[in-house]
Design a protein around this motif. Structure first.
Motif, PDB file in Angstrom:
ATOM      1  N   SER A   1     -11.263  99.437  28.926  1.00 17.27           N
ATOM      2  CA  SER A   1     -10.269  98.497  28.398  1.00 17.27           C
ATOM      3  C   SER A   1     -10.898  97.195  27.909  1.00 17.27           C
ATOM      4  CB  SER A   1      -9.242  98.183  29.480  1.00 17.27           C
ATOM      5  OG  SER A   1      -8.810  99.365  30.094  1.00 17.27           O
ATOM      6  N   GLY A   2     -12.203  97.035  28.113  1.00 19.81           N
ATOM      7  CA  GLY A   2     -12.900  95.865  27.578  1.00 19.81           C
ATOM      8  C   GLY A   2     -12.995  94.676  28.519  1.00 19.81           C
ATOM      9  N   ALA A   3     -12.690  94.880  29.803  1.00 17.11           N
ATOM     10  CA  ALA A   3     -12.733  93.749  30.740  1.00 17.11           C
ATOM     11  C   ALA A   3     -14.166  93.202  30.872  1.00 17.11           C
ATOM     12  CB  ALA A   3     -12.209  94.163  32.106  1.00 17.11           C
ATOM     13  N   LEU A   4     -15.122  94.103  31.063  1.00 19.02           N
ATOM     14  CA  LEU A   4     -16.506  93.640  31.205  1.00 19.02           C
ATOM     15  C   LEU A   4     -17.004  93.041  29.890  1.00 19.02           C
ATOM     16  CD1 LEU A   4     -19.085  93.340  32.846  1.00 19.02           C
ATOM     17  CD2 LEU A   4     -19.659  95.717  32.309  1.00 19.02           C
ATOM     18  N   SER A   5     -16.627  93.641  28.768  1.00 16.45           N
ATOM     19  CA  SER A   5     -17.034  93.079  27.471  1.00 16.45           C
ATOM     20  C   SER A   5     -16.588  91.627  27.362  1.00 16.45           C
ATOM     21  CB  SER A   5     -16.392  93.858  26.316  1.00 16.45           C
ATOM     22  OG  SER A   5     -16.793  95.189  26.302  1.00 16.45           O
TER      23      SER A   5
ATOM     24  N   ALA B   1     -10.364 101.414  20.717  1.00 16.96           N
ATOM     25  CA  ALA B   1      -9.372 100.601  20.002  1.00 16.96           C
ATOM     26  C   ALA B   1      -8.705  99.608  20.965  1.00 16.96           C
ATOM     27  CB  ALA B   1      -8.322 101.500  19.365  1.00 16.96           C
ATOM     28  N   ARG B   2      -8.421 100.082  22.167  1.00 18.72           N
ATOM     29  CA  ARG B   2      -7.799  99.221  23.176  1.00 18.72           C
ATOM     30  C   ARG B   2      -8.745  98.068  23.542  1.00 18.72           C
ATOM     31  NH1 ARG B   2      -4.322 100.924  27.028  1.00 18.72           N
ATOM     32  NH2 ARG B   2      -3.048 101.320  25.224  1.00 18.72           N
ATOM     33  N   ALA B   3     -10.022  98.390  23.733  1.00 16.54           N
ATOM     34  CA  ALA B   3     -11.009  97.367  24.104  1.00 16.54           C
ATOM     35  C   ALA B   3     -11.122  96.317  22.996  1.00 16.54           C
ATOM     36  CB  ALA B   3     -12.366  98.005  24.378  1.00 16.54           C
ATOM     37  N   ARG B   4     -11.201  96.777  21.744  1.00 15.63           N
ATOM     38  CA  ARG B   4     -11.292  95.814  20.620  1.00 15.63           C
ATOM     39  C   ARG B   4     -10.082  94.898  20.617  1.00 15.63           C
ATOM     40  NH1 ARG B   4     -11.934 100.503  17.222  1.00 15.63           N
ATOM     41  NH2 ARG B   4     -14.154 101.024  17.084  1.00 15.63           N
TER      42      ARG B   4
END
Ligand code: SAH
Length: 272
Positions: free
Chosen positions: A111-115, A136-139
């Motif tokens: 989900s992009g939390a660490l990003s 797509a969700r992470a972006r």
């Protein structure tokens, strides 16, 4: 991006907290209403307010309004995969010694939390994710939190098939079989670089450790983070009854040179 000293404006995200400490994340839209367990909040009552203001909802109950922190957003944002909890994000930033201008390979991104945590620490993130829907969700999550112009893209690819980049500072892995990436990480990391893997079970961790022992990595370490909140009332001061007892194990290791490894030209001494 909005200056943190300004009053709330339309389009901004707001954390609203009711008297029972229930937390809501909303995006301010003129004329809109937000329904909560403690009544309806009118966005127009928040637009123009200062952070930390108290806003009254339809039933007369009050809400505190703040700009959300990274941890608030991570716990409330749309998730496809399980996110890394804030307590672990903090530990990862220090265990992997994350800082500005590092080049980091992260896989998978979920989900992009660490990003979000890495980008906010000033690093450049090269992201691999096997599932297009999660990518797509992470972006979307990253751009909603850090702004649409944040340089961040996710490549749809399987990291066990190899890492294209070379001379990386860090490789961070949150996927079920990181031992299948150890060899690729050894090739992609510069000497001194750090590999970090986040794993839910100790069986997986043991398998990873065996692979690291057989590869050019040293100073290997595995930790878990226990965070216990406290109930603090004048007459009753004690730990809270409930805690998140287990999330995952963090394993770090440092890449060492292999025999015959040459120093990149750019790293040679400036004054021979
Ligand atoms: N760290 C993320 C959560 C990652 S969940 C966060 O903080 O939000 C694990 C992710 O790894 C999933 O999205 C899954 O699709 C992805 N994944 C699993 N195996 C993979 C592989 N071999 N290559 C790339 N991504 C992979």
């Amino acid at each position: 991006m909005v200056s943190p000293r300004e009053r709330f404006r339309p389009g901004e995200r707001v954390l609203a907290v009711d008297a029972k400490d229930r937390r809501y994340l909303l995006t301010l839209t003129p004329g809109a209403a937000f329904h909560t367990h403690a009544g309806v909040l009118h966005h127009d009552d928040i637009i123009g307010a200062l952070e930390g203001s108290t806003v009254t909802g339809s039933t007369g109950r009050s809400f505190l309004v703040f700009r959300p922190t990274l941890a608030d957003v991570v716990l409330k944002m749309p998730r496809g995969a399980q996110v890394i909890y804030p307590k672990d994000l903090g530990a990862i930033l220090v265990a992997a010694d994350i800082g500005p201008n590092q080049r980091i390979l992260e896989a998978g991104v979920g989900s992009g939390a660490l990003s979000m945590a890495l980008l906010r620490a000033g690093a450049t993130v090269i992201a691999y994710e096997i599932r297009a829907d999660f990518a797509a969700r992470a972006r979307a999550n990253v751009h909603a939190f850090l702004g649409p112009d944040t340089p961040y893209d996710v490549e749809i690819r399987d990291v066990t098939e190899g890492i294209t980049e070379r001379d990386l500072d860090r490789v961070l892995l949150d996927l079920p079989e990181p031992w299948r990436v150890v060899e690729h990480a050894a090739t992609a990391l510069r000497p001194g670089g750090i590999l970090l893997a986040y794993l839910p079970t100790i069986n997986q961790t043991a398998q990873l450790r065996e692979c690291l022992d057989a590869a050019p990595f040293r100073l290997t370490e595995t930790v878990e983070i226990l965070r216990r909140t406290w109930h603090i009332d004048r007459r009753s001061i004690r730990p809270d009854h409930r805690m998140v007892a287990h999330t995952g194990f963090l394993t770090t290791a440092r890449r060492v040179p292999v025999p015959g490894e040459t120093t990149p030209v750019s790293d040679s001494p400036k004054n021979p």
